[in-house]
Design an enzyme around this catalytic site. Structure first.
Site, PDB file in Angstrom:
ATOM      1  N   ASP A  24     -19.635  -5.053 -27.466  1.00 53.87           N
ATOM      2  CA  ASP A  24     -19.580  -4.372 -28.770  1.00 53.87           C
ATOM      3  C   ASP A  24     -20.967  -4.036 -29.309  1.00 53.87           C
ATOM      4  OD1 ASP A  24     -18.268  -3.265 -30.965  1.00 53.87           O
ATOM      5  OD2 ASP A  24     -18.345  -5.134 -32.096  1.00 53.87           O
ATOM      6  N   ASN A  72      -8.558   1.400 -29.428  1.00 55.74           N
ATOM      7  CA  ASN A  72      -9.676   2.350 -29.389  1.00 55.74           C
ATOM      8  C   ASN A  72      -9.235   3.814 -29.248  1.00 55.74           C
ATOM      9  OD1 ASN A  72     -11.884   0.021 -27.676  1.00 55.74           O
ATOM     10  ND2 ASN A  72     -11.906   0.579 -29.841  1.00 55.74           N
TER      11      ASN A  72
HETATM   12  C1  IPE Z   1     -13.685  -4.288 -29.390  1.00 54.51           C
HETATM   13  O1  IPE Z   1     -14.633  -3.606 -30.125  1.00 54.51           O
HETATM   14  C2  IPE Z   1     -13.255  -3.478 -28.219  1.00 54.51           C
HETATM   15  C3  IPE Z   1     -14.259  -3.292 -27.180  1.00 54.51           C
HETATM   16  C4  IPE Z   1     -15.478  -3.753 -27.168  1.00 54.51           C
HETATM   17  C5  IPE Z   1     -13.830  -2.535 -26.057  1.00 54.51           C
HETATM   18  P1  IPE Z   1     -14.226  -2.755 -31.406  1.00 54.51           P
HETATM   19  O2  IPE Z   1     -15.498  -2.186 -31.934  1.00 54.51           O
HETATM   20  O3  IPE Z   1     -13.151  -1.807 -31.066  1.00 54.51           O
HETATM   21  O4  IPE Z   1     -13.639  -3.869 -32.380  1.00 54.51           O
HETATM   22  P2  IPE Z   1     -13.430  -3.854 -33.947  1.00 54.51           P
HETATM   23  O5  IPE Z   1     -12.748  -2.578 -34.301  1.00 54.51           O
HETATM   24  O6  IPE Z   1     -14.790  -3.954 -34.560  1.00 54.51           O
HETATM   25  O7  IPE Z   1     -12.606  -5.072 -34.239  1.00 54.51           O
HETATM   26  C1  IPE Z   2     -18.163  -1.058 -28.140  1.00 50.05           C
HETATM   27  O1  IPE Z   2     -19.090  -0.463 -28.977  1.00 50.05           O
HETATM   28  C2  IPE Z   2     -17.590  -0.115 -27.118  1.00 50.05           C
HETATM   29  C3  IPE Z   2     -16.187   0.228 -27.336  1.00 50.05           C
HETATM   30  C4  IPE Z   2     -15.414  -0.218 -28.275  1.00 50.05           C
HETATM   31  C5  IPE Z   2     -15.613   1.150 -26.394  1.00 50.05           C
HETATM   32  P1  IPE Z   2     -18.631   0.259 -30.298  1.00 50.05           P
HETATM   33  O2  IPE Z   2     -18.356   1.682 -29.976  1.00 50.05           O
HETATM   34  O3  IPE Z   2     -17.514  -0.460 -30.947  1.00 50.05           O
HETATM   35  O4  IPE Z   2     -19.950   0.156 -31.154  1.00 50.05           O
HETATM   36  P2  IPE Z   2     -20.025  -0.174 -32.689  1.00 50.05           P
HETATM   37  O5  IPE Z   2     -19.309  -1.477 -32.899  1.00 50.05           O
HETATM   38  O6  IPE Z   2     -19.383   0.957 -33.401  1.00 50.05           O
HETATM   39  O7  IPE Z   2     -21.494  -0.287 -32.942  1.00 50.05           O
HETATM   40 MG    MG Z   3     -17.411  -1.969 -32.323  1.00 54.46          MG
END
Ligand code: IPE
Ligand code: IPE
Ligand code: MG
Length: 243
Positions: A24, A72
């Site tokens: 993340d 996602n």
């Molecule tokens: C969790 O991250 C999913 C992945 C890293 C693939 P998210 O960014 O989607 O999680 P939330 O929305 O902050 O809980």
């Molecule tokens: C995690 O990074 C990757 C996926 C969820 C696919 P994010 O895209 O959630 O990055 P932030 O949390 O918005 O910084």
């Molecule tokens: Mg995220």
């Protein structure tokens, strides 16, 4: 004496058997640099490959990476599209993992992917299925509730067909109907990126996992950060309800 390049940070018998990582913080990493979120995903994917190799070198037997959740899909189309294309690229290139003896397993529901990507997952699982050095779970279109609901449905179907008695449904049998079938429970769950939640990742498998959270954003989470998490893990006392 100088530290060898790939020395495990703790003695082998103190290493976690199964590490899970929620990758993340890619979007925020890019934003901090005035770049589009998708650039963060590109860097995050590079880091995935680096850490996968490092984990293998230090003797981790099972590792699961959260790449794309069932939630996602709510993101803008162009971001989802960029993430799918990154998966295509990395699955194609994963063929160098063959030399490395890594078994790749999809944790997730393949049905929602486009046909070519679904095929890529099927191929890589087949082509690496016998490899034993390490198992890498790639959680894509993964959601724990979806996974457990699916397992419940499969078992219900077996009962309906008269192939299974309700009283024969055990924890082990349910585990065998999850995507992680054959993998041990998670020992160490790591979430970089500053959030302290599971976001629907491996709820069942983390029943007794140790949790490690840190503020480092995923593209910056390097081998030293992984070492730190493992050292912290090795310091903890796990009781599993006993004394
Ligand atoms: C969790 O991250 C999913 C992945 C890293 C693939 P998210 O960014 O989607 O999680 P939330 O929305 O902050 O809980
Ligand atoms: C995690 O990074 C990757 C996926 C969820 C696919 P994010 O895209 O959630 O990055 P932030 O949390 O918005 O910084
Ligand atoms: Mg995220």
């Amino acid at each position: 004496m100088a530290k060898k390049k790939y020395e495990p940070p703790v003695p082998a018998d103190m290493m976690p058997q199964h590490i899970a990582i929620i990758m993340d913080g890619n979007g925020r990493w890019a934003k901090k640099r005035g770049m589009p979120r998708t650039y963060g995903h590109v860097q995050g994917a590079r880091n995935f490959r680096k850490l996968l190799r490092y984990a293998r070198e230090i003797g981790v037997k099972y590792i699961s990476f959260y790449a794309f959740s069932t939630e996602n899909w709510k993101r803008p189309d162009d971001e989802v599209h960029a993430l799918m294309n990154l998966m295509r690229k990395y699955l194609k290139e994963a063929y160098d993992y063959f030399d490395d003896r890594v078994r790749v397993v999809l944790l997730g529901d393949r049905e929602d992917f486009e046909a070519d990507l679904r095929q890529q997952f099927t191929d890589i699982e087949k082509d690496t299925g016998e490899f034993e050095k390490m198992t890498a779970g790639i959680a894509a279109n993964y959601g724990s509730r979806h996974e457990i609901t699916g397992a419940a449905r499969q078992l219900a179907q077996l009962v309906k067909e008269g192939k299974l008695e309700p009283e024969d449904i055990t924890e082990e049998l349910l585990s065998d109907h999850l995507y992680t079938k054959g993998m041990p429970d998670v020992d160490l769950m790591i979430r970089p990126g500053g959030e302290q939640r599971l976001s629907n990742f491996l709820l069942w498998q983390c029943a007794y996992a140790e949790f490690y959270f840190c503020d480092t954003l995923w593209p910056d989470f390097d081998s030293k950060e992984l070492d730190k998490a493992i050292v912290e893990f090795a310091r903890r006392t796990r009781r599993f309800g006993g004394l």
